[in-house]
Design an enzyme around this catalytic site. Structure first.
Site, mmCIF file in Angstrom:
data_model
loop_
_atom_site.group_PDB
_atom_site.id
_atom_site.type_symbol
_atom_site.label_atom_id
_atom_site.label_comp_id
_atom_site.label_asym_id
_atom_site.label_seq_id
_atom_site.Cartn_x
_atom_site.Cartn_y
_atom_site.Cartn_z
ATOM 1 N N LYS A 35 0.854 -1.200 0.000
ATOM 2 C CA LYS A 35 0.000 0.000 0.000
ATOM 3 C C LYS A 35 0.889 1.250 0.000
ATOM 4 C CE LYS A 35 -0.443 -0.351 5.031
ATOM 5 N NZ LYS A 35 -1.310 -0.832 6.123
ATOM 6 N N ARG A 130 -11.184 -0.185 14.698
ATOM 7 C CA ARG A 130 -11.044 0.605 13.484
ATOM 8 C C ARG A 130 -11.968 -0.051 12.456
ATOM 9 N NH1 ARG A 130 -4.973 1.562 11.279
ATOM 10 N NH2 ARG A 130 -5.455 -0.497 10.455
ATOM 11 N N TYR A 264 16.485 29.247 10.612
ATOM 12 C CA TYR A 264 15.266 29.995 10.947
ATOM 13 C C TYR A 264 15.045 30.026 12.453
ATOM 14 C CZ TYR A 264 13.689 30.064 6.079
ATOM 15 O OH TYR A 264 13.572 30.287 4.736
ATOM 16 N N MET A 312 12.905 24.018 4.118
ATOM 17 C CA MET A 312 12.250 23.325 3.007
ATOM 18 C C MET A 312 13.245 22.565 2.130
ATOM 19 S SD MET A 312 9.879 24.823 -0.065
ATOM 20 C CE MET A 312 8.450 25.294 0.858
HETATM 21 C C1 LIG Z 1 -0.615 -1.944 6.641
HETATM 22 C C2 LIG Z 1 -1.213 -3.236 7.037
HETATM 23 C C3 LIG Z 1 -0.398 -4.346 7.279
HETATM 24 C C4 LIG Z 1 1.119 -4.265 7.256
HETATM 25 O O1 LIG Z 1 1.535 -3.648 8.449
HETATM 26 P P1 LIG Z 1 3.091 -3.508 8.813
HETATM 27 O O2 LIG Z 1 3.082 -2.987 10.195
HETATM 28 O O3 LIG Z 1 3.658 -2.521 7.845
HETATM 29 O O4 LIG Z 1 3.682 -4.846 8.663
HETATM 30 C C5 LIG Z 1 -0.999 -5.551 7.551
HETATM 31 N N1 LIG Z 1 -2.351 -5.649 7.614
HETATM 32 C C6 LIG Z 1 -3.162 -4.602 7.408
HETATM 33 C C7 LIG Z 1 -4.626 -4.773 7.519
HETATM 34 C C8 LIG Z 1 -2.626 -3.363 7.126
HETATM 35 O O5 LIG Z 1 -3.437 -2.320 6.925
#
Ligand SMILES: *Cc1c(COP(=O)(O)O)cnc(C)c1O
Length: 375
Positions: A35, A130, A264, A312
């Protein structure tokens, strides 16, 4: 000459980390979680190294389309499932497996006609609150899916809230086990933290490691060589290798008097005469703006620190330790923000910790303007 900043992605490291995850998984199959554009590494770039996985897990339908266009014919799982009824047609067209975490998604499936077209992972809420069905609604959701003509195999899945923390997975695991007890179907539970802490290599070993691992594991961050716990020591202990390196060069040098302020807001004030350097990297490249004075950074192979506020396009660094080690510390000197370069290594987790975040956020934030090279 282009601005000297460069990110590199090591395909060897990705391959190594995937193999490492596979070992920890025992016989379970491995979803490579890609992802967020493979956690900032780029799906197209990472694909050749990660195609040894059993499947890819992600949540953006456009990214799934990219994987199909790259020639991936194996399983793809949508971790958040469908966002609308229309997405089900896309799942049929691209043969995507998808998570079902809400009754709305079951209603959408009920309207599809193609027999057994949908391979779904029913999500159990094991305490994270969640996504997923509550214990008291889980079996009814499973039963309803069984009865839908468009639904094929139904697997079971959950996501741990505290696999990376002190609380661990025991309570959540118990809730999941009792929810799925006696039901047919594959199981998927582990993210990177659960896989590495409670899988086949768990210390101390777990008698229920096979139940924790289930049929499919879902490592993400571990594939990219950072730690789900945020501890650089875990990366070493688990034998992971950094996949992403962020490198740049010194583009300016100043010699400053005691009492001089830097950057800054004059946040840093020199206590002694100092030689400082300006590195061509800033928050518009993805370097964390909250990295304070003291954040580790490597110049010419020597570990030193960021001083003053990150801006930046630039970061100021202390060159005195570099000089003390006999290096030039001058215009053009190589700078390693994280990852590895020649013999130097700086864990992304160390930088993240100094900036009050995790390696996840830093790698995902790598900016588009940074050129990326494979190595
Ligand atoms: C992102 C995600 C993972 C992977 O998590 P990591 O901590 O990066 O290994 C696994 N399962 C679900 C449902 C996720 O959203």
């Amino acid at each position: 000459m282009p601005r000297p900043i460069q990110a590199t992605i090591s395909l060897d490291s990705l391959r190594h980390n995937l193999a490492r995850a596979r070992t920890a998984a025992g016989g379970a199959r491995v979803w490579a979680v890609v992802k967020a554009n493979a956690y900032g590494h780029g799906i197209e770039r990472a694909f050749p190294a990660l195609r040894a996985a059993d499947g890819f897990a992600l949540l953006d339908l456009a990214e799934a389309e990219t994987l199909r266009a790259l020639g991936w014919g194996g399983p793809i799982l949508l971790l958040e499932g469908c966002f609308s009824l229309d997405d089900l047609a896309t799942c049929e067209r691209l043969n995507l497996w998808h998570v079902v975490h809400d009754t709305a998604q079951i209603h959408w499936l009920a309207s599809r006609r193609k027999a057994r077209a949908h391979r779904v992972f029913l999500k159990f809420n094991s305490g994270m609150n969640r996504l997923g069905f509550e214990p008291q609604h889980y079996r009814a959701a499973w039963q309803r899916l069984q009865e839908l003509p468009a639904v094929g195999a139904v697997s079971h899945m959950t996501h741990f809230a505290s696999a990376d923390g002190a609380e661990g997975i025991d309570d959540a695991l118990e809730r999941f086990q009792s929810a799925v007890d006696g039901l047919p179907g594959e199981r998927s539970l582990c993210n990177s933290a659960a896989l590495l802490r409670y899988g086949r290599d768990a210390q101390p070993p777990r008698r229920d490691a096979a139940a924790v691992l289930g049929d499919w594991v879902r490592p993400g961050i571990a594939l990219y060589g950072a730690s789900p716990t945020g501890l650089a020591s875990d990366v070493r202990r688990w034998g992971l290798r950094p996949a992403m390196s962020l490198r740049t060069r010194i583009i300016g040098v100043q010699t400053i008097e005691p009492g001089s302020a830097v950057g800054y807001g004059g946040l840093f004030r020199a206590e002694r005469a100092m030689r400082i350097g300006v590195a061509a990297v800033g928050y518009a490249d993805g370097y964390p703006r909250h990295a304070p004075t003291g954040t580790p950074i490597v110049v010419d192979g020597v570990r030193t620190q960021v001083i003053g506020r990150v801006s930046m396009d630039m970061v100021t660094v202390d060159l005195d330790p570099v000089r003390a080690a006999g290096r030039a510390a001058d215009i053009g000197s190589p700078v390693l923000c994280w990852g590895q370069h020649v013999d130097a290594e700086l864990g992304i987790d160390e930088v993240a910790e100094a900036a009050g975040t995790l390696g996840y956020e830093l790698m995902c934030a790598l900016a588009r303007r940074v050129p990326v090279q494979l190595e």
